[in-house]
Design a protein around this motif. Structure first.
Motif: not given
Lengths: 450, 461
Positions: B327-335, B340-348, B433-439
């Protein structure tokens, strides 16, 4: 509303609000991206967007605002934002809107795209080629094809209205190789104007080779080493420290090159050029972000520092002419200074001859973490690096988990030889491979080596 | 609007896609920059657009546009649909929207759009003055305030319809110290998911300016860090970037789902020392990386990544949830709507432990105390990471002897996690600001002070 109508209304509103002169900077973009994973197209995106940045003078001060919406509310937003910005800014250096009206130099910056199905097939082929190169290549990350077409237009109330179009096709991949408990990654990226100039086989195999060659890499013992930096890695270093050549950074006290014009800042063999008109470069343009025509500049000539890079504002402050290096990060950015095709001019020695001359030492093929480990203000760098050892001019074994440290301004002076293999790996920055003399390397402890 | 969205979702499914989603965004940002004590630039930007995503099994199509009226959305949806080549006879259709009632756990007291620009500039002036007061060797100070109000509407063919507003405000200060020959910099950049109450409740601009300048000044007079392998104590707050890079990225579905992470197939296994518990939490009130709903419209979660050294969870977005069968974990984020959104960190963060901070240094022997870290990066396939140490101290026989500059830390995530032998008690977080596939997305990173028994420290031999 239509763009021309929008700009006309915007300029009328600016005039009514008391702005003396206004400029609209418009970027229209079309882009395509596809990614293949395990022989399926897993991502596919195709888009068209546009955005407009307004710069306008009020009481001798510049105001800025931007929008991606093109309705009446957007005009109010732009005028309100620019008014706020112009009224509250305290910058006394005069920002200028260009009043020249030269015709635009025709640069061949567009090429032939390919149909979507050809590009999808290419992404799949990248992965196949990387895996076919060697059975130890177990995964291939990205396998991405991107193509894009951009139109840049500047219109201002002095009557300037010029534009240019540009297109680019690119592809990149990151193969992962495994053997025993060793894992290594490779990477290749190529840009071309015409899609047919991209070669999936060459790209896929070159990336796979880099991964396989790096298997079973290990650190060297900490110490000082004679070092050749490969063209790809040297390009990254040059890019990371290029802000020091910007007059804007000098004027902001953020460059150690302040006051060094006319002085020797590098070894005799070092010549650095900024050439916006080099059509095979991917930072080429006929005019800059202020509309000023672009020209080639020798920044460092045989070690002697010849010119900073300027926009209109920094040039006015220094009492010189703009070098045509005004830049914007998209339509929304403020006007800054950036290099275009910025590169170290090649020498005459081929790469193999550089190694022969090196004798014993290290070749650095890759530097990582430049945004953190390279300080453009101080020139200091300490970077996670990969490469290989060299003995009697021959490659011996791959190296990883080392850092290479030094100071860029010292490195420029210590360069012994510049190679002939100039390459522009990912856009405007380029360099040949370079023998940089001795650098400090952190790897494993001496005792651990025994 | 709901009617247009439903029509567009239907159009997006027209060629056989099995799921469609629209992300509509209007984002007003305000940037104010002060340089050398003067207001240099004020810029207002309005981003506006919509992204349409269609799934066909594991294939994802994404298209975006600036034209968000009914016609624009339909055109964008049809463009996305045209790239779907599903061989299906039956066709999915958009279900009736159910609008969830979201809790409003954190009201915004001083929204940026209703805060006077003069007031914003006053905070910049405070930071600037404090930085320059630190030493006459502080040669340049650059301070920036960025704020944003992002309105999003997310709707999908499963009947989800959710609206949200994200408000963020951040102050950044960069100070440069120079003795005429050399230059060194110091940086502080605190922010939160709140408006300008940030400056009455959490952040003192004077402290921000002073801290940035103190680091720059201290590093100007510091000798260069020696290179070698040694024990390293990493302080709290931005020190957490080590977990973010060395491990966090490798736990995102973007690398796990494709088998390219060193942490693949390790759920339930021990991947870190017993003293390590790590969490990715999108629900923390007002934090920089928090969201009520993620960019796929799912209510965010608190996710324990590692518990007492054992791997418990990956961070998973909707598409990779299909790939991974989890199941997804509420981690879909995009700039923005352009990604397109993908899995990203939030407060880690690494959770607080029980070890005494002064004991950590006193018993480390000879090594490095990294008080502040700069940014870093990681290759998730090998876990190889690197960070810059922006304020470091050399430790000899358990005593801090001298500040050192120019250090970097390198290593491999999987090895470092097992070499953590102390976890302190005071967990704090910092913003990035974390940079990855979805910005680029705003994230918090954090940890208490920790000790790593052996790391390669890059410096000059």
């Amino acid at each position: 509303m239509k763009i021309d109508e929008f700009i006309q209304k915007l300029f009328q509103a600016a005039k009514a609000a008391g702005f003396s002169v206004a400029e609209a900077y418009l970027i229209e973009d079309e882009s395509f991206k596809a990614m293949a994973t395990n022989q399926e197209i897993t991502e596919y995106a195709s888009n068209a967007t546009r955005g407009l940045g307004l710069r306008a003078m009020l009481g001798g001060r510049m105001g800025y605002a931007s929008t991606e919406a093109f309705d009446d509310a957007a005009i109010n937003w732009l005028i309100g934002g620019a008014r706020d910005s112009a009224t509250l800014c305290e910058d006394t250096d005069e920002a200028l809107i260009y009043d020249g009206r030269e015709s635009v130099l025709a640069l061949p910056l567009t090429g032939e795209d390919a149909p979507a199905e050809v590009k999808l097939a290419f992404a799949l082929e990248l992965e196949r080629q990387a895996k076919a190169y060697d059975p130890r290549v177990t995964h291939v990350g990205y396998n991405i094809v991107i193509t894009g077409r951009t139109n840049v237009r500047i219109v201002n109330t002095y009557g300037l209205d010029k534009q240019y179009g540009e297109s680019v096709c690119g592809a990149y991949l990151m193969p992962v190789a495994h053997e025993g408990d060793s894992t290594a990654t490779g990477f290749e990226l190529r840009f071309a104007r015409n899609f047919t100039d991209l070669d999936a086989s060459a790209l896929g195999r070159a990336a796979a080779k880099r991964a396989v060659d790096a298997l079973h890499a290990s650190p060297v013992t900490s110490g000082c080493y004679r070092v050749v930096i490969l063209n790809l890695a040297m390009t990254d270093l040059l890019e990371a420290f290029s802000p020091a050549f910007s007059a804007e950074n000098v004027q902001k006290e953020l460059s150690l090159l302040k006051g060094k014009l006319g002085q020797t800042i590098a070894a005799d063999c070092v010549t650095i050029v900024d050439d916006p008109l080099r059509t095979e470069g991917f930072a080429s343009h006929p005019f800059d972000a202020e509309g000023v025509p672009c020209t080639r500049h020798t920044v460092v000539e045989n070690g002697v520092f010849r010119t900073f890079l300027h926009n209109l504002k920094t040039a006015r402050k220094d009492g010189v002419a703009s070098t045509g290096n005004a830049s914007k990060a998209g339509y929304a950015g403020s006007v800054r200074v950036s290099p275009t095709n910025f590169y170290l001019e090649p020498g005459t020695l081929g790469f193999d001859e550089l190694l022969k001359r090196l004798g014993d030492g290290l070749v650095i093929t890759e530097v990582d973490g430049l945004h953190a480990g390279a300080d453009a203000v101080s020139g200091d760098f300490s970077l996670l690096s990969k490469g290989y050892t060299v003995k009697n001019g021959q490659r011996v074994r791959p190296v990883e988990q080392i850092t290479v440290a030094g100071n860029f301004f010292e490195l420029l002076k210590n360069i012994e030889v510049v190679g002939s293999d100039l390459r522009f790996p990912s856009g405007g920055f380029g360099s040949p491979s370079v023998d940089v003399g001795t650098l400090s390397v952190a790897g494993k402890d001496t005792d651990a080596d025994a | 609007m709901m009617d247009s969205l439903r029509a567009a979702l239907d159009a997006a499914l027209d060629t056989g896609g099995d799921f469609a989603e629209i992300f509509l965004e209007d984002n007003r940002t305000h940037n104010l920059q002060m340089l050398g004590g003067r207001v240099e630039l004020i810029n207002s930007n309005r981003a506006h657009g919509a992204g349409v995503r269609v799934f066909n099994g594991l294939n994802a199509i994404y298209a975006y546009t600036n034209e968000t009226d009914r016609e624009g959305l339909l055109r964008c949806a049809r463009q996305a649909a045209s790239a779907v080549s599903a061989q299906k006879t039956s066709r999915a259709c958009a279900q009736t929207f159910v609008v969830p009632v979201l809790s409003t756990p954190f009201p915004i007291l001083e929204p940026p759009s209703q805060t006077d620009t003069h007031k914003k500039l006053d905070y910049l002036r405070m930071a600037d003055a404090a930085a320059r007061a630190v030493s006459p060797e502080i040669e340049q100070v650059s301070c920036t305030i960025s704020d944003g109000e992002q309105d999003v509407t997310i709707a999908n063919s499963e009947g989800l319809y959710v609206e949200d507003k994200r408000v963020r405000t951040r102050l950044a200060c960069l100070a440069v110290a120079s003795d005429g020959q050399e230059k060194q910099q110091g940086f502080e950049g605190p922010g939160a998911g709140m408006g300008y109450e940030l400056f009455s409740s959490r952040v003192d601009p004077t402290q921000v300016g002073r801290d940035a300048a103190k680091t720059a000044h201290l590093m100007l007079h510091a000798p260069v860090c020696p290179a070698g392998v040694m024990p390293v104590v990493i302080d709290n707050a931005f020190g957490g970037v080590i977990f973010h890079e060395a491990c966090g990225h490798g736990l995102e579905a973007t690398s796990v789902a494709f088998g390219t992470s060193v942490f693949c197939d390790k759920l339930g296994q021990k991947i870190a020392a017993d003293c390590v518990t790590a969490v990715d939490d999108g629900t923390m009130p007002y934090e920089w990386g928090s969201l009520r709903v993620d960019d796929e419209g799912m209510v965010t979660t608190r996710l324990v990544l590692i518990e007492n050294g054992v791997l418990k969870n990956y961070m998973i977005d909707k598409l990779n949830a299909r790939r991974m069968g989890m199941p997804p974990t509420g981690s879909g984020r995009r700039q923005s709507y352009q990604n397109a959104p993908t899995s990203r960190m939030r407060n880690t963060y690494i959770a607080a432990g029980t070890d005494d901070e002064s004991e950590m240094i006193a018993t480390m022997g000879n090594g490095l105390y990294a008080k502040k870290l700069g940014g870093g990066s990681v290759d998730t396939a090998t876990g190889s990471f690197n960070f810059a140490v922006s304020e470091g101290y050399l430790v000899k026989d358990g005593k801090i002897v001298s500040p050192v500059r120019g250090a970097s830390l390198i290593g491999k995530g999987a090895e470092i996690l097992l070499k953590i032998d102390r976890v302190g008690r005071n967990m704090t977080m910092a913003q990035g600001l974390c940079g990855s596939l979805s910005g680029n997305v705003p994230v918090n990173i954090g940890q208490p002070m920790i000790r790593v028994t052996q790391m390669t420290v890059g410096g000059r031999a």
